[in-house]
Design a protein around this motif. Structure first.
Motif, PDB file in Angstrom:
ATOM      1  N   SER A 107      15.424 -26.403  46.801  1.00  0.00           N
ATOM      2  CA  SER A 107      16.042 -25.313  45.799  1.00  0.00           C
ATOM      3  C   SER A 107      16.784 -25.958  44.941  1.00  0.00           C
ATOM      4  CB  SER A 107      17.038 -24.628  46.759  1.00  0.00           C
ATOM      5  OG  SER A 107      17.841 -23.860  46.159  1.00  0.00           O
ATOM      6  N   PRO A 108      16.361 -25.494  43.552  1.00  0.00           N
ATOM      7  CA  PRO A 108      17.222 -26.164  42.484  1.00  0.00           C
ATOM      8  C   PRO A 108      18.531 -25.757  42.529  1.00  0.00           C
ATOM      9  CG  PRO A 108      15.380 -24.689  41.702  1.00  0.00           C
ATOM     10  CD  PRO A 108      15.556 -24.565  43.245  1.00  0.00           C
ATOM     11  N   GLN A 109      18.983 -24.769  43.011  1.00  0.00           N
ATOM     12  CA  GLN A 109      20.343 -24.339  42.969  1.00  0.00           C
ATOM     13  C   GLN A 109      21.480 -25.548  43.290  1.00  0.00           C
ATOM     14  OE1 GLN A 109      21.411 -20.317  44.122  1.00  0.00           O
ATOM     15  NE2 GLN A 109      23.738 -21.126  44.547  1.00  0.00           N
ATOM     16  N   PRO A 110      21.392 -26.277  44.397  1.00  0.00           N
ATOM     17  CA  PRO A 110      22.352 -27.154  44.902  1.00  0.00           C
ATOM     18  C   PRO A 110      22.519 -28.442  43.902  1.00  0.00           C
ATOM     19  CG  PRO A 110      20.958 -26.280  46.578  1.00  0.00           C
ATOM     20  CD  PRO A 110      20.534 -25.877  45.507  1.00  0.00           C
ATOM     21  N   ILE A 111      21.101 -28.812  43.339  1.00  0.00           N
ATOM     22  CA  ILE A 111      21.193 -30.016  42.494  1.00  0.00           C
ATOM     23  C   ILE A 111      21.719 -29.655  41.433  1.00  0.00           C
ATOM     24  CG2 ILE A 111      19.495 -31.442  41.386  1.00  0.00           C
ATOM     25  CD1 ILE A 111      17.679 -30.842  43.776  1.00  0.00           C
ATOM     26  N   LEU A 112      21.649 -28.268  40.646  1.00  0.00           N
ATOM     27  CA  LEU A 112      22.077 -28.032  39.221  1.00  0.00           C
ATOM     28  C   LEU A 112      23.747 -27.814  39.583  1.00  0.00           C
ATOM     29  CD1 LEU A 112      19.175 -25.448  38.281  1.00  0.00           C
ATOM     30  CD2 LEU A 112      19.990 -27.272  37.234  1.00  0.00           C
ATOM     31  N   GLU A 113      23.995 -27.213  40.652  1.00  0.00           N
ATOM     32  CA  GLU A 113      25.491 -27.078  40.834  1.00  0.00           C
ATOM     33  C   GLU A 113      26.249 -28.581  41.015  1.00  0.00           C
ATOM     34  OE1 GLU A 113      26.052 -24.925  44.458  1.00  0.00           O
ATOM     35  OE2 GLU A 113      25.966 -22.742  43.423  1.00  0.00           O
ATOM     36  N   ARG A 114      25.439 -29.406  41.345  1.00  0.00           N
ATOM     37  CA  ARG A 114      25.993 -30.960  41.477  1.00  0.00           C
ATOM     38  C   ARG A 114      26.248 -31.483  40.330  1.00  0.00           C
ATOM     39  NH1 ARG A 114      22.517 -35.505  44.545  1.00  0.00           N
ATOM     40  NH2 ARG A 114      24.198 -37.029  44.719  1.00  0.00           N
ATOM     41  N   VAL A 115      25.370 -30.984  39.328  1.00  0.00           N
ATOM     42  CA  VAL A 115      25.645 -31.488  37.902  1.00  0.00           C
ATOM     43  C   VAL A 115      26.668 -30.794  37.025  1.00  0.00           C
ATOM     44  CG1 VAL A 115      23.784 -33.027  37.879  1.00  0.00           C
ATOM     45  CG2 VAL A 115      23.473 -30.813  36.837  1.00  0.00           C
ATOM     46  N   GLY A 116      27.079 -29.717  37.601  1.00  0.00           N
ATOM     47  CA  GLY A 116      28.129 -28.815  36.658  1.00  0.00           C
ATOM     48  C   GLY A 116      27.436 -27.622  35.964  1.00  0.00           C
ATOM     49  N   ILE A 117      26.203 -27.170  36.522  1.00  0.00           N
ATOM     50  CA  ILE A 117      25.602 -25.940  35.830  1.00  0.00           C
ATOM     51  C   ILE A 117      25.956 -24.604  36.923  1.00  0.00           C
ATOM     52  CG2 ILE A 117      23.472 -24.888  35.304  1.00  0.00           C
ATOM     53  CD1 ILE A 117      24.251 -27.139  33.614  1.00  0.00           C
ATOM     54  N   THR A 118      26.527 -23.853  36.039  1.00  0.00           N
ATOM     55  CA  THR A 118      27.006 -22.586  37.151  1.00  0.00           C
ATOM     56  C   THR A 118      25.659 -21.839  37.154  1.00  0.00           C
ATOM     57  OG1 THR A 118      27.179 -21.240  34.999  1.00  0.00           O
ATOM     58  CG2 THR A 118      29.089 -22.674  35.592  1.00  0.00           C
ATOM     59  N   LYS A 119      25.909 -20.764  38.312  1.00  0.00           N
ATOM     60  CA  LYS A 119      24.758 -19.797  38.708  1.00  0.00           C
ATOM     61  C   LYS A 119      24.422 -19.025  37.487  1.00  0.00           C
ATOM     62  CE  LYS A 119      26.093 -19.435  43.533  1.00  0.00           C
ATOM     63  NZ  LYS A 119      26.550 -18.812  44.532  1.00  0.00           N
ATOM     64  N   GLU A 120      25.285 -18.716  36.699  1.00  0.00           N
ATOM     65  CA  GLU A 120      24.932 -17.844  35.435  1.00  0.00           C
ATOM     66  C   GLU A 120      24.084 -18.660  34.359  1.00  0.00           C
ATOM     67  OE1 GLU A 120      27.015 -15.536  31.702  1.00  0.00           O
ATOM     68  OE2 GLU A 120      28.214 -16.184  33.371  1.00  0.00           O
ATOM     69  N   GLU A 121      24.281 -19.828  34.198  1.00  0.00           N
ATOM     70  CA  GLU A 121      23.837 -20.871  33.193  1.00  0.00           C
ATOM     71  C   GLU A 121      22.473 -20.972  33.935  1.00  0.00           C
ATOM     72  OE1 GLU A 121      27.773 -22.966  31.549  1.00  0.00           O
ATOM     73  OE2 GLU A 121      26.611 -23.740  33.117  1.00  0.00           O
ATOM     74  N   MET A 122      22.184 -21.016  35.085  1.00  0.00           N
ATOM     75  CA  MET A 122      20.852 -21.658  35.721  1.00  0.00           C
ATOM     76  C   MET A 122      19.721 -20.612  35.447  1.00  0.00           C
ATOM     77  SD  MET A 122      21.925 -22.396  39.618  1.00  0.00           S
ATOM     78  CE  MET A 122      23.554 -23.501  39.957  1.00  0.00           C
ATOM     79  N   LYS A 123      20.049 -19.261  35.036  1.00  0.00           N
ATOM     80  CA  LYS A 123      19.467 -18.377  34.881  1.00  0.00           C
ATOM     81  C   LYS A 123      19.124 -18.139  33.329  1.00  0.00           C
ATOM     82  CE  LYS A 123      20.689 -15.974  39.047  1.00  0.00           C
ATOM     83  NZ  LYS A 123      21.635 -14.896  39.468  1.00  0.00           N
ATOM     84  N   ARG A 124      19.677 -18.767  32.542  1.00  0.00           N
ATOM     85  CA  ARG A 124      19.392 -18.580  31.183  1.00  0.00           C
ATOM     86  C   ARG A 124      18.428 -19.421  30.481  1.00  0.00           C
ATOM     87  NH1 ARG A 124      25.536 -19.787  29.014  1.00  0.00           N
ATOM     88  NH2 ARG A 124      26.668 -17.912  29.944  1.00  0.00           N
ATOM     89  N   SER A 125      17.683 -19.148  29.269  1.00  0.00           N
ATOM     90  CA  SER A 125      16.724 -20.115  28.735  1.00  0.00           C
ATOM     91  C   SER A 125      17.454 -21.246  28.511  1.00  0.00           C
ATOM     92  CB  SER A 125      16.327 -19.419  27.590  1.00  0.00           C
ATOM     93  OG  SER A 125      15.501 -20.194  26.688  1.00  0.00           O
ATOM     94  N   VAL A 126      16.841 -22.536  28.621  1.00  0.00           N
ATOM     95  CA  VAL A 126      17.643 -23.712  28.494  1.00  0.00           C
ATOM     96  C   VAL A 126      17.969 -23.777  26.681  1.00  0.00           C
ATOM     97  CG1 VAL A 126      16.612 -25.019  29.922  1.00  0.00           C
ATOM     98  CG2 VAL A 126      15.438 -24.966  27.981  1.00  0.00           C
ATOM     99  N   LEU A 127      17.329 -23.153  26.048  1.00  0.00           N
ATOM    100  CA  LEU A 127      17.708 -23.098  24.584  1.00  0.00           C
ATOM    101  C   LEU A 127      19.090 -22.323  24.048  1.00  0.00           C
ATOM    102  CD1 LEU A 127      14.454 -21.847  22.878  1.00  0.00           C
ATOM    103  CD2 LEU A 127      15.468 -24.212  22.989  1.00  0.00           C
ATOM    104  N   LYS A 128      19.524 -21.608  25.306  1.00  0.00           N
ATOM    105  CA  LYS A 128      20.984 -21.030  24.932  1.00  0.00           C
ATOM    106  C   LYS A 128      21.981 -21.914  25.759  1.00  0.00           C
ATOM    107  CE  LYS A 128      19.021 -16.274  24.974  1.00  0.00           C
ATOM    108  NZ  LYS A 128      18.792 -14.854  25.479  1.00  0.00           N
ATOM    109  N   LEU A 129      21.715 -23.104  26.142  1.00  0.00           N
ATOM    110  CA  LEU A 129      22.661 -24.086  26.595  1.00  0.00           C
ATOM    111  C   LEU A 129      22.967 -25.028  25.587  1.00  0.00           C
ATOM    112  CD1 LEU A 129      21.006 -24.655  30.140  1.00  0.00           C
ATOM    113  CD2 LEU A 129      22.646 -22.956  29.379  1.00  0.00           C
TER     114      LEU A 129
END
Length: 211
Positions: A107-129
């Motif tokens: 699951s990507p979520q635990p790994i992304l949370e570990r590096v400081g990406i929020t649940k809301e940010e996970m669902k955005r296009s990376v271009l919006k980050l």
């Protein structure tokens, strides 16, 4: 046996400047390495060679005793290494979750949370980050890979001091807990100090400094 061995490795830009002049070293799993040196000395070139993104002008690189050119560079890139690029190299029309899912069945979520990406940010296009957030996604993608080697080009370059410290700790965990070989190109003295071994490039020669 070392996971990576560099033997008499040479690299020249075309027919001009010799950047690497027959360097030798070995890299072990379970350790973190920092490649340092002045701009233009060949740090990123060496990282690219280790990852099979380019071929040397001479010498060889061995993965578990096998020449990576003989086993095919594409196979080496696919199975043995995961990259953290300075330019991110994310698929821009995908979300962070989708980018990380490409490299792992976990699951990507635990790994992304570990590096400081929020649940809301996970669902955005990376271009919006932001650039810093995209860097974190690139790091998460590499962490999710099962490859035994992580190659990172300035992984903390776009991050604030606190976040850079957190990412450094995660990379240390990859080396010590996950027993991966972590190789980092960096201009950061603080990051280099955390490495087990510093590989210092200067005028085409390689000096090894153990902590």
């Amino acid at each position: 046996m070392s996971i990576l061995e560099i033997k008499s490795l040479k690299y020249a830009y075309g027919k001009g400047k010799m950047v690497l002049k027959g360097i030798n070293t070995s890299l072990d799993a379970g350790k973190m390495y920092a490649i340092v040196g002045p701009s233009g000395c060949g740090k990123t070139t060496l990282l690219s060679l280790l990852g099979g993104l380019d071929s040397p002008s001479g010498g060889e690189i061995l993965f578990n005793g096998e020449n990576i050119e003989k086993t095919k560079l594409a196979t080496h890139r696919k199975n043995n290494v995961s990259f953290i690029f300075q330019s991110y190299n994310l698929i821009d029309y995908l979300t962070p979750q989708e980018n990380v899912a490409l490299t792992s069945k976990l699951s990507p979520q635990p790994i992304l949370e570990r590096v400081g990406i929020t649940k809301e940010e996970m669902k955005r296009s990376v271009l919006k980050l932001s650039g810093g957030q995209q860097q974190r996604v690139a790091i998460a993608r590499a962490l999710a890979s099962e490859a035994p080697i992580i190659l990172a080009d300035e992984p903390t370059g776009n991050l604030d001091e606190d976040t850079a410290s957190e990412i450094t700790k995660i990379l240390e965990e990859c080396a010590y807990a996950a027993h991966k070989c972590v190789v980092i190109v960096t201009h950061s003295n603080e990051l280099a100090k955390q490495a087990d071994v510093i590989l210092r490039l200067k005028k085409g020669e390689l000096l090894t400094e153990s902590r």
